[in-house]
Design an enzyme around this catalytic site. Sequence first.
Site, PDB file in Angstrom:
ATOM      1  N   ASP A 290      26.104   1.886  25.567  1.00 14.75           N
ATOM      2  CA  ASP A 290      25.449   2.927  24.789  1.00 14.75           C
ATOM      3  C   ASP A 290      26.209   3.099  23.466  1.00 14.75           C
ATOM      4  O   ASP A 290      27.300   2.548  23.263  1.00 14.75           O
ATOM      5  CB  ASP A 290      25.358   4.246  25.577  1.00 14.75           C
ATOM      6  CG  ASP A 290      24.222   5.134  25.067  1.00 14.75           C
ATOM      7  OD1 ASP A 290      23.780   4.942  23.912  1.00 14.75           O
ATOM      8  OD2 ASP A 290      23.777   6.031  25.803  1.00 14.75           O
ATOM      9  N   GLU A 496      19.698  14.947  23.260  1.00 17.75           N
ATOM     10  CA  GLU A 496      20.964  14.694  23.960  1.00 17.75           C
ATOM     11  C   GLU A 496      21.766  15.977  24.200  1.00 17.75           C
ATOM     12  O   GLU A 496      21.205  17.011  24.529  1.00 17.75           O
ATOM     13  CB  GLU A 496      21.746  13.616  23.210  1.00 17.75           C
ATOM     14  CG  GLU A 496      20.945  12.296  23.180  1.00 17.75           C
ATOM     15  CD  GLU A 496      21.729  11.106  22.652  1.00 17.75           C
ATOM     16  OE1 GLU A 496      22.837  10.864  23.124  1.00 17.75           O
ATOM     17  OE2 GLU A 496      21.188  10.392  21.781  1.00 17.75           O
TER      18      GLU A 496
HETATM   19  C1  BGC Z   1      22.260   8.861  18.766  1.00 18.64           C
HETATM   20  C2  BGC Z   1      21.781   8.077  17.623  1.00 18.64           C
HETATM   21  C3  BGC Z   1      21.896   8.966  16.432  1.00 18.64           C
HETATM   22  C4  BGC Z   1      23.343   9.377  16.248  1.00 18.64           C
HETATM   23  C5  BGC Z   1      23.515  10.353  15.154  1.00 18.64           C
HETATM   24  C6  BGC Z   1      23.727   9.112  18.560  1.00 18.64           C
HETATM   25  O1  BGC Z   1      24.319   9.694  19.666  1.00 18.64           O
HETATM   26  O2  BGC Z   1      21.961   8.208  19.929  1.00 18.64           O
HETATM   27  O3  BGC Z   1      20.521   7.571  17.832  1.00 18.64           O
HETATM   28  O4  BGC Z   1      21.437   8.369  15.275  1.00 18.64           O
HETATM   29  O5  BGC Z   1      23.918   9.872  17.417  1.00 18.64           O
HETATM   30  O6  BGC Z   1      24.868  10.423  14.805  1.00 18.64           O
HETATM   31  C1  BGC Z   2      21.528   7.334  23.535  1.00 18.59           C
HETATM   32  C2  BGC Z   2      20.647   6.181  23.922  1.00 18.59           C
HETATM   33  C3  BGC Z   2      20.087   5.518  22.704  1.00 18.59           C
HETATM   34  C4  BGC Z   2      21.198   5.120  21.774  1.00 18.59           C
HETATM   35  C5  BGC Z   2      20.721   4.479  20.492  1.00 18.59           C
HETATM   36  C6  BGC Z   2      22.517   6.979  22.482  1.00 18.59           C
HETATM   37  O1  BGC Z   2      23.144   8.106  21.982  1.00 18.59           O
HETATM   38  O2  BGC Z   2      22.200   7.809  24.684  1.00 18.59           O
HETATM   39  O3  BGC Z   2      19.622   6.627  24.769  1.00 18.59           O
HETATM   40  O4  BGC Z   2      19.316   4.418  23.073  1.00 18.59           O
HETATM   41  O5  BGC Z   2      21.949   6.259  21.430  1.00 18.59           O
HETATM   42  O6  BGC Z   2      20.187   5.389  19.621  1.00 18.59           O
END
Ligand code: BGC
Ligand code: BGC
Length: 606
Positions: A290, A496
């Site tokens: 991830d 998230e």
């Molecule tokens: C997310 C990303 C997002 C980023 C922002 C990550 O945890 O999964 O998709 O762009 O945080 O900083």
């Molecule tokens: C998330 C994933 C996601 C990745 C890419 C992570 O923060 O947990 O689900 O696919 O970011 O954006």
Amino acid sequence: MAETRYEDCIYKNPNAEVELRVRDLLSRMTLKEKIGQITQIERRVTSPSVITNYCVGSVLSGGGSPPCEGAESSHWADMIDGFQKAALETRLRIPIIFGIDAVHGNNNVVGATIFPHNIGLGATRDADLVRRIGAATAIEVRASGAHWAFAPCVAIARDPRWGRTYESYGDTETVCKMTSLVSGLQGDPPEGHPNGYPFVAERKKVAACAKHYVGDGGTEKGKNEGNTIVTHEELETIHLAPYLNCLAQGVSTVMASYSSWNGDKMHTHHFLLTQVLKNKLGFKGILVSDWEALHRITDPPGLNYRECVKDSVNAGIDMVMVPFEFERFISDLTSLIESGEIPMTRIDDAVERILRVKFIAGLFEHPFSDRSLLDKVGCKEHRELGREAVRKSLVLLRNGKDPEKRFLPLSRNAEKVLVVGTHADNLGYQCGGWTISWFGHSGRITTGTTILDAIKKSVGSSTEVVYEEHPSEETLSGHNNFTYAIVAIGEEPYAETFGDSSELEIHFNGSKTLKSVAEKIPTLGILVTGRPVALEPTTVEKVEALVAAWLPGTEGDGIADVVFGDYDFEGKLPMSWFRTVDQLPMNTDQADPLFPHGFGLNCKKD
Ligand code: BGC
Ligand code: BGC
């Protein structure tokens, strides 16, 4: 010895067997090229020269990381094709695979069809519907030039306090059923296709990704990235089960979970990553980490990064979503291989898996986007499919204060109706998180139909629709003679960890608005939420009817279809609706919910 001409290499021959192509190509690669394949970087740090200098194997866009402000599919395709062009200029001309979080349609892209989030799809229990959504999503993703969707999330949300509950289809049985998204995204593998071997049918399909392996939805108190405390047997029967369905459909990739199992981080869990997923279940595709997950192995994050690279790659991670500090990652990985702390066999295995998926997805033959698909983005057919999904996902929780006197369906020919609430005319809110931006946003963030738009289209020409987001006292004072009111309230978008909530209250005093309107006017309440939320019994008693609409996406018409009786309600709760937060965790089995798992009224039949 004379160099073999590129065109004569086995790996370039589309008719050669995939495994032969993989071995042939691997045998030609230097260590640097292998490490490049393992490296996945974010588009913000990507440029043609970075791709060629580091032989980067994969690029992704994080949530809300478009090539430019307001980017539509063609802008995405330009960016991705540009990166691809650079990859094809490297010595071995290995194409990149570009990944994106297409988790409810190709949701980062302006103009794409946004389908309901998974919790709503779970309420439909309709596997064929979800498969068709996967097929439509694959086309829209391919139109934008990407080849890989980080979906489906097959989490079993065990506690609605978890901020990612809406990414879950619900209970284990429902999630297993809804893994049909994999076949929708990748196509149906032929009969006899070996379990666990990746499959992508053709150019209108994309590689899918079952995530987050494993136990992401089972963390204590619903804490995102937390600790799932369950026995081995519970892990298998509750959380692992949907992965078997995904592997049977040839899911090409699996993403590891940030969470831990009984205190051990998944990203370094050799037993679950290698012994179970790869050896026992036979997974032959890519196991991707991830986002920045290697940093998060330690507390505080980033402590002894080199050690984290070693432990996770040795545990079985094949591709690392770095996503920013790739120079450090590459130098640590290089030194770990040179010192023998990571064996070459492990690296070769990882690279083989990556190349296998690239060959199977047809990337060597068709590395660039197919612009003929651009017409399909947000097309009528896809929006109709979204609308169907919305109407099937709605769960009717209550219909009539007096059960003998049903309140829904509503009349289209009422003289005057009132529409209120923060979520009645807010496209961004009804789409939720992971829409255009990572968190989602308020307002007209893309093309679509709000609940208010849909109501206005559905009522007769003689009906006056009065809309006030926050109704004034004057409006509610009684001399307006509204036949009924529709109040749409809910959660503000989140993603998230930022969605973790211990109180599960709806924002903007939503329930207060609902209650104050319902005290004066016969009211339908529509809840636009990613999960069951705290509802006061006194509020529920005051409304005539109550509908859980989840996070329906861009096609608000699906709500009007059902509310006005063109279709009946079909949705059933994919998780129990708790009465009070101190009952949590509550999923399928506990006593005394406000509405039990599986609950959902019909309008016409019962
Ligand atoms: C997310 C990303 C997002 C980023 C922002 C990550 O945890 O999964 O998709 O762009 O945080 O900083
Ligand atoms: C998330 C994933 C996601 C990745 C890419 C992570 O923060 O947990 O689900 O696919 O970011 O954006």
